[in-house]
Write a protein that holds these residues in place. Structure first.
Motif, PDB file in Angstrom:
ATOM      1  N   PHE A   1       0.810  -1.223   0.000  1.00  0.00           N
ATOM      2  CA  PHE A   1       0.000   0.000   0.000  1.00  0.00           C
ATOM      3  C   PHE A   1       0.842   1.272   0.000  1.00  0.00           C
ATOM      4  CE2 PHE A   1      -3.085   2.882   2.250  1.00  0.00           C
ATOM      5  CZ  PHE A   1      -3.976   2.954   1.184  1.00  0.00           C
TER       6      PHE A   1
ATOM      7  N   GLU B   1      -4.827  -6.332   6.068  1.00  0.00           N
ATOM      8  CA  GLU B   1      -3.820  -5.424   6.614  1.00  0.00           C
ATOM      9  C   GLU B   1      -3.097  -4.753   5.449  1.00  0.00           C
ATOM     10  OE1 GLU B   1      -1.114  -6.871   9.529  1.00  0.00           O
ATOM     11  OE2 GLU B   1      -2.660  -7.905  10.701  1.00  0.00           O
ATOM     12  N   THR B   2      -2.433  -3.641   5.734  1.00  0.00           N
ATOM     13  CA  THR B   2      -1.664  -2.947   4.712  1.00  0.00           C
ATOM     14  C   THR B   2      -0.222  -2.800   5.156  1.00  0.00           C
ATOM     15  OG1 THR B   2      -2.311  -0.808   5.660  1.00  0.00           O
ATOM     16  CG2 THR B   2      -3.625  -1.627   3.814  1.00  0.00           C
TER      17      THR B   2
ATOM     18  N   THR C   1       3.293  -0.505   4.041  1.00  0.00           N
ATOM     19  CA  THR C   1       3.884   0.581   3.250  1.00  0.00           C
ATOM     20  C   THR C   1       5.390   0.567   3.472  1.00  0.00           C
ATOM     21  OG1 THR C   1       1.893   1.950   3.450  1.00  0.00           O
ATOM     22  CG2 THR C   1       3.937   3.094   2.908  1.00  0.00           C
TER      23      THR C   1
ATOM     24  N   ALA D   1      -0.943   7.127   3.102  1.00  0.00           N
ATOM     25  CA  ALA D   1      -1.253   5.706   3.281  1.00  0.00           C
ATOM     26  C   ALA D   1      -1.745   5.438   4.707  1.00  0.00           C
ATOM     27  CB  ALA D   1      -0.022   4.860   2.976  1.00  0.00           C
ATOM     28  N   LYS D   2      -1.067   6.026   5.675  1.00  0.00           N
ATOM     29  CA  LYS D   2      -1.449   5.849   7.082  1.00  0.00           C
ATOM     30  C   LYS D   2      -2.854   6.384   7.330  1.00  0.00           C
ATOM     31  CE  LYS D   2      -0.053   7.279  11.753  1.00  0.00           C
ATOM     32  NZ  LYS D   2       0.900   8.084  12.536  1.00  0.00           N
TER      33      LYS D   2
ATOM     34  N   ALA E   1      -5.558   4.108   5.605  1.00  0.00           N
ATOM     35  CA  ALA E   1      -5.715   2.853   6.354  1.00  0.00           C
ATOM     36  C   ALA E   1      -6.504   3.093   7.638  1.00  0.00           C
ATOM     37  CB  ALA E   1      -4.346   2.261   6.668  1.00  0.00           C
ATOM     38  N   GLU E   2      -6.208   4.197   8.300  1.00  0.00           N
ATOM     39  CA  GLU E   2      -6.902   4.530   9.543  1.00  0.00           C
ATOM     40  C   GLU E   2      -8.383   4.786   9.278  1.00  0.00           C
ATOM     41  OE1 GLU E   2      -6.428   8.271  12.379  1.00  0.00           O
ATOM     42  OE2 GLU E   2      -4.662   6.982  12.493  1.00  0.00           O
TER      43      GLU E   2
ATOM     44  N   LYS F   1      -5.317  -2.345   9.757  1.00  0.00           N
ATOM     45  CA  LYS F   1      -3.999  -2.207  10.372  1.00  0.00           C
ATOM     46  C   LYS F   1      -2.977  -1.799   9.314  1.00  0.00           C
ATOM     47  CE  LYS F   1      -0.470  -4.636  13.054  1.00  0.00           C
ATOM     48  NZ  LYS F   1      -0.030  -5.919  13.625  1.00  0.00           N
ATOM     49  N   HIS F   2      -2.091  -0.881   9.694  1.00  0.00           N
ATOM     50  CA  HIS F   2      -1.106  -0.350   8.746  1.00  0.00           C
ATOM     51  C   HIS F   2       0.290  -0.439   9.357  1.00  0.00           C
ATOM     52  CE1 HIS F   2       1.025   3.224   6.823  1.00  0.00           C
ATOM     53  NE2 HIS F   2       0.775   2.408   5.824  1.00  0.00           N
TER      54      HIS F   2
END
Length: 218
Positions: free
Chosen positions: A10, A31-32, A34, A48-49, A52-53, A58-59
């Motif tokens: 991601f 899940e992701t 990065t 990305a964070k 995902a949030e 979960k990142h």
């Protein structure tokens, strides 16, 4: 019936975000991951964070600074212009990036019980990048399974789609507006429609216009 668990490679861009929505429809748990390789547009990690949030997944960010050291290119060096000369790969090509990303995604995935790996690589609009080809992904899938004695499946939902088709997929996933306004594709680090001038923005915009025209013609 949904499969068990997937890990999505991601970046917070159009392609990987579309793949995230695709994965959320198909897997019970997603899940992701990065990768931070000191890329030119560090903002992509924050984007990305944030995505995902917002989507409740979960990142994890993994440090891949060694890739920056090994493979100088326009995405890791401010003094290298973003360009593509005839007969050559674009200056944005990062040697070994998808090889390393997918390998580390598999290692991370196995630790958390994810048998499925999702990536937004595409052979249709791939700018000549050799590590976006279907034959590479299939080859690596076999190698990862042998190396870890595990049955991973690498999914490439965008492999045979052009950018207009990718916009269409996002629309079918009810994520069109989200992808258009929240993602970062631009090499110059401008969210949403971007700078409009770099190769990534031009490709994204042409695809968007083609899809909108196609939809209006229906």
């Amino acid at each position: 019936m949904k499969h068990e668990k997937a890990i999505v490679v991601f970046s917070g861009g159009q392609d990987s975000t579309t793949c995230l929505f695709w994965a959320l429809e198909r897997f019970k748990e997603v899940e992701t991951v990065t990768f931070n390789y000191n890329q030119r547009h560090q903002l992509e990690i924050e984007v990305a964070k944030s995505i995902a949030e917002e989507l409740g997944v979960k990142h994890t960010v993994l440090d891949m600074a060694l890739l920056n050291q090994l493979a100088p290119n326009a995405l890791t060096r401010d003094n290298i212009d973003i360009e593509q000369k005839e007969g050559e790969l674009p200056s944005t090509f990062v040697e070994g990036r998808n090889l390393l990303f997918l390998t580390f995604a598999a290692i991370a995935g196995k630790q958390v019980g994810a048998d499925h790996i999702v990536t937004g690589v595409c052979e249709t609009d791939f700018s000549g990048y050799p590590d976006c080809r279907d034959v590479f992904v299939k080859s690596l899938n076999v190698t990862l399974n042998l190396s870890m004695d595990h049955q991973f499946v690498i999914h490439t939902p965008l492999m045979w789609l052009d950018k207009a088709d990718t916009w269409e997929l996002a629309d079918k996933l009810k994520a069109f507006d989200y992808v258009r306004t929240k993602t970062l594709t631009c090499y110059n680090g401008i969210i949403a429609d971007g700078c409009g001038e770099c190769p990534a923005c031009v490709l994204r915009q042409k695809g968007l216009e083609a899809y909108v025209a196609r939809k209006e013609a229906q």
